[in-house]
Design a protein around this motif. Sequence first.
Motif, PDB file in Angstrom:
ATOM      1  N   LYS A  30       0.836  -1.208   0.000  1.00  0.00           N
ATOM      2  CA  LYS A  30       0.000   0.000   0.000  1.00  0.00           C
ATOM      3  C   LYS A  30       0.865   1.250   0.000  1.00  0.00           C
ATOM      4  O   LYS A  30       1.867   1.326   0.696  1.00  0.00           O
TER       5      LYS A  30
ATOM      6  N   TRP B 138      -6.596   4.019  -0.948  1.00  0.00           N
ATOM      7  CA  TRP B 138      -6.863   2.907  -1.850  1.00  0.00           C
ATOM      8  C   TRP B 138      -5.580   2.406  -2.520  1.00  0.00           C
ATOM      9  O   TRP B 138      -4.641   2.044  -1.837  1.00  0.00           O
ATOM     10  N   ASP B 139      -5.537   2.409  -3.849  1.00  0.00           N
ATOM     11  CA  ASP B 139      -4.335   1.924  -4.542  1.00  0.00           C
ATOM     12  C   ASP B 139      -3.534   3.074  -5.149  1.00  0.00           C
ATOM     13  O   ASP B 139      -2.774   2.885  -6.088  1.00  0.00           O
ATOM     14  N   ARG B 140      -3.696   4.276  -4.622  1.00  0.00           N
ATOM     15  CA  ARG B 140      -3.003   5.435  -5.178  1.00  0.00           C
ATOM     16  C   ARG B 140      -1.564   5.526  -4.673  1.00  0.00           C
ATOM     17  O   ARG B 140      -1.197   4.894  -3.678  1.00  0.00           O
TER      18      ARG B 140
ATOM     19  N   TYR C 254       1.259   8.689  -4.004  1.00  0.00           N
ATOM     20  CA  TYR C 254       1.502  10.126  -3.977  1.00  0.00           C
ATOM     21  C   TYR C 254       2.992  10.402  -4.173  1.00  0.00           C
ATOM     22  O   TYR C 254       3.801  10.206  -3.270  1.00  0.00           O
TER      23      TYR C 254
ATOM     24  N   ASP D  71      -0.440  12.853  -7.700  1.00  0.00           N
ATOM     25  CA  ASP D  71      -1.063  11.526  -7.681  1.00  0.00           C
ATOM     26  C   ASP D  71      -0.654  10.772  -8.944  1.00  0.00           C
ATOM     27  O   ASP D  71      -0.953  11.190 -10.055  1.00  0.00           O
ATOM     28  N   GLN D  72       0.023   9.646  -8.757  1.00  0.00           N
ATOM     29  CA  GLN D  72       0.513   8.861  -9.885  1.00  0.00           C
ATOM     30  C   GLN D  72      -0.607   8.093 -10.590  1.00  0.00           C
ATOM     31  O   GLN D  72      -0.459   7.692 -11.746  1.00  0.00           O
ATOM     32  N   THR D  73      -1.739   7.892  -9.931  1.00  0.00           N
ATOM     33  CA  THR D  73      -2.838   7.137 -10.516  1.00  0.00           C
ATOM     34  C   THR D  73      -3.271   7.784 -11.829  1.00  0.00           C
ATOM     35  O   THR D  73      -3.471   8.991 -11.894  1.00  0.00           O
ATOM     36  N   SER D  74      -3.424   6.990 -12.872  1.00  0.00           N
ATOM     37  CA  SER D  74      -3.628   7.544 -14.209  1.00  0.00           C
ATOM     38  C   SER D  74      -4.833   8.468 -14.297  1.00  0.00           C
ATOM     39  O   SER D  74      -4.753   9.557 -14.868  1.00  0.00           O
TER      40      SER D  74
ATOM     41  N   ARG E 121      -4.009  11.837 -12.364  1.00  0.00           N
ATOM     42  CA  ARG E 121      -2.611  12.248 -12.484  1.00  0.00           C
ATOM     43  C   ARG E 121      -2.500  13.776 -12.535  1.00  0.00           C
ATOM     44  O   ARG E 121      -2.465  14.389 -13.614  1.00  0.00           O
TER      45      ARG E 121
ATOM     46  N   GLU F 128      -4.846   8.966 -20.589  1.00  0.00           N
ATOM     47  CA  GLU F 128      -4.993   9.057 -19.139  1.00  0.00           C
ATOM     48  C   GLU F 128      -3.695   9.529 -18.504  1.00  0.00           C
ATOM     49  O   GLU F 128      -3.677  10.142 -17.455  1.00  0.00           O
ATOM     50  N   LYS F 129      -2.591   9.201 -19.179  1.00  0.00           N
ATOM     51  CA  LYS F 129      -1.285   9.620 -18.705  1.00  0.00           C
ATOM     52  C   LYS F 129      -0.641  10.438 -19.820  1.00  0.00           C
ATOM     53  O   LYS F 129      -0.727  10.088 -20.985  1.00  0.00           O
TER      54      LYS F 129
END
Length: 531
Positions: free
Chosen positions: A214, A239-241, A243, A261-264, A267, A335-336
């Motif tokens: 995590k 969650w699965d994010r 930073y 936030d690296q989450t696509s 982002r 998305e990215k």
Amino acid sequence: MSRYNFISLCVAAAGALSTMSACSEAHEPVITVKDWDANAEYFASPDLNSFDVYFKPQVGFVGDPMPFYDEKDQQFKIFYLQDFRPNPVACYHPIYMAATKDGASYDCVGQMVGCGGENEQDAAIGTGSVIYNNEDNLYYCFYTGNKYRPTSAQNAQVVMYATSSDCRTWDKNRVFMLRGNEFGYDRNDFRDPQVFKGDDGKYHMLVATRKGGKGTIAEFVSSDCRAWTCAGDFMNMQWDRFYECPDVFKMGDWWYLVYSDQTSFMRMVQYFKGRTLDELKDCTKGDAGRWPDAREGKLDGRAFYAGKTASDGVNRYVWGWCPTRAGKDNANVGEKEPEWAGNLVMHRLIQHEDGRLTLGVPQAIDAKYTTAKTVKIMATKGNVSGTPEQVSIAEGAEVIFNRLERHSKISFDVKCSTANDRFAIEFVRGTDPKVDPDTESWYSVHVNADENKANFEKDGYKACYLLDSQFTKPADGVFHVTVYTDQSVCVTYINDELSFTNRIYNLQKNPWGIKAIQGSCTVSNVKVSYF
């Protein structure tokens, strides 16, 4: 038949012929001067290598900035990862530095911390932070050491540091390595060290890492910047994010964490706030997500990333990079963002009474655009009436203004017919009479008051949705819009509530426009300036 009712076009030509002598019939050349503001034809306008507001080095691009305010010479020193393109296979992203007094211009100082050898822990370098230690009078640059092709028993990422007495010549400490697995954290994701001095007088280091799979921000504490003790988890990510680039600072009565936030799908640069450090740490407790505002702490869009801050004691600013796009295609956005690194973009942090943060233009950047440009209406579509300074636009109608310069500031006010209307600011809005009265597509910032959102979209025959940014719509219904451009970098601000950075190739030297998409609107106080 043209879709537009174009204003008459004018091309001014001047020529002179002179007889040199009886022995010679040589003539001076005929000189033709084209009045660019007399037509609205599309013009291919590539970027020059040098940018004058949103910095990039002469060679390569800016990756993850590490801003630091040096009180000794009262300068902001922006350390960053140098992206050469192509980069060497194993040893890439050395730390370079650019210095600025106010963010309006930069001096590129060059390399500060070089990459290690192919077999060393810091073959490639990742982002970090710089701080000055008053006790030993040394500057410390903490950074991520990325191992080239690590084995399963080796650490892919560790925290390392270098020191300097003059902030120019740096010496790496080859003994110190902070390894995540020695404290229960991940040996592969352990990066982006951010060091700040707390109210307790101690140095605190935040590291983006994982614990049990995590995402977690780990905290370490030191009294001298050299020996560090693990203080446990600073914040567990939701969650699965994940930073990236965490940055903690105090502004007024509030503590803030700015992160990327690296989450696509998310982002972008965001923030959390708390009255105390403990309150800040609890913002994601139990994956709850105690957001600081109605837009989940989003500070810009996806074309502004890896933002970190620094303060001169009066104002606090945030620097991030605006990415380039493969093939110089404005629509090459997923998305990215497709390419890593780009131009350095600086915003001023605006703190509201309730502790919310928004971004505004730094005063020195605004002051650069000193030459007023005469605004002309080049074309209209639909029901449009008025003058260039104040124009009424019916629903579905649009107005096209004359060309922008390489560095332009556009400002105007928009009053819509209802509180939930939509309008668009159009760029690269030229025409190509060889193909069609319209170019196939252009690029717009859509301001959608009904959704409290601004979108960057590709319009025309090949329309598509690209990026978005959220904002709070004005209570009086008036949108005060200001746009700053530096060649292909475009930053839009609205009412101290929205900042929206975008990459728009061919923006310079082409017309721009405004369209009423949903409902009618009145546009007033239209001004354009440049330098």
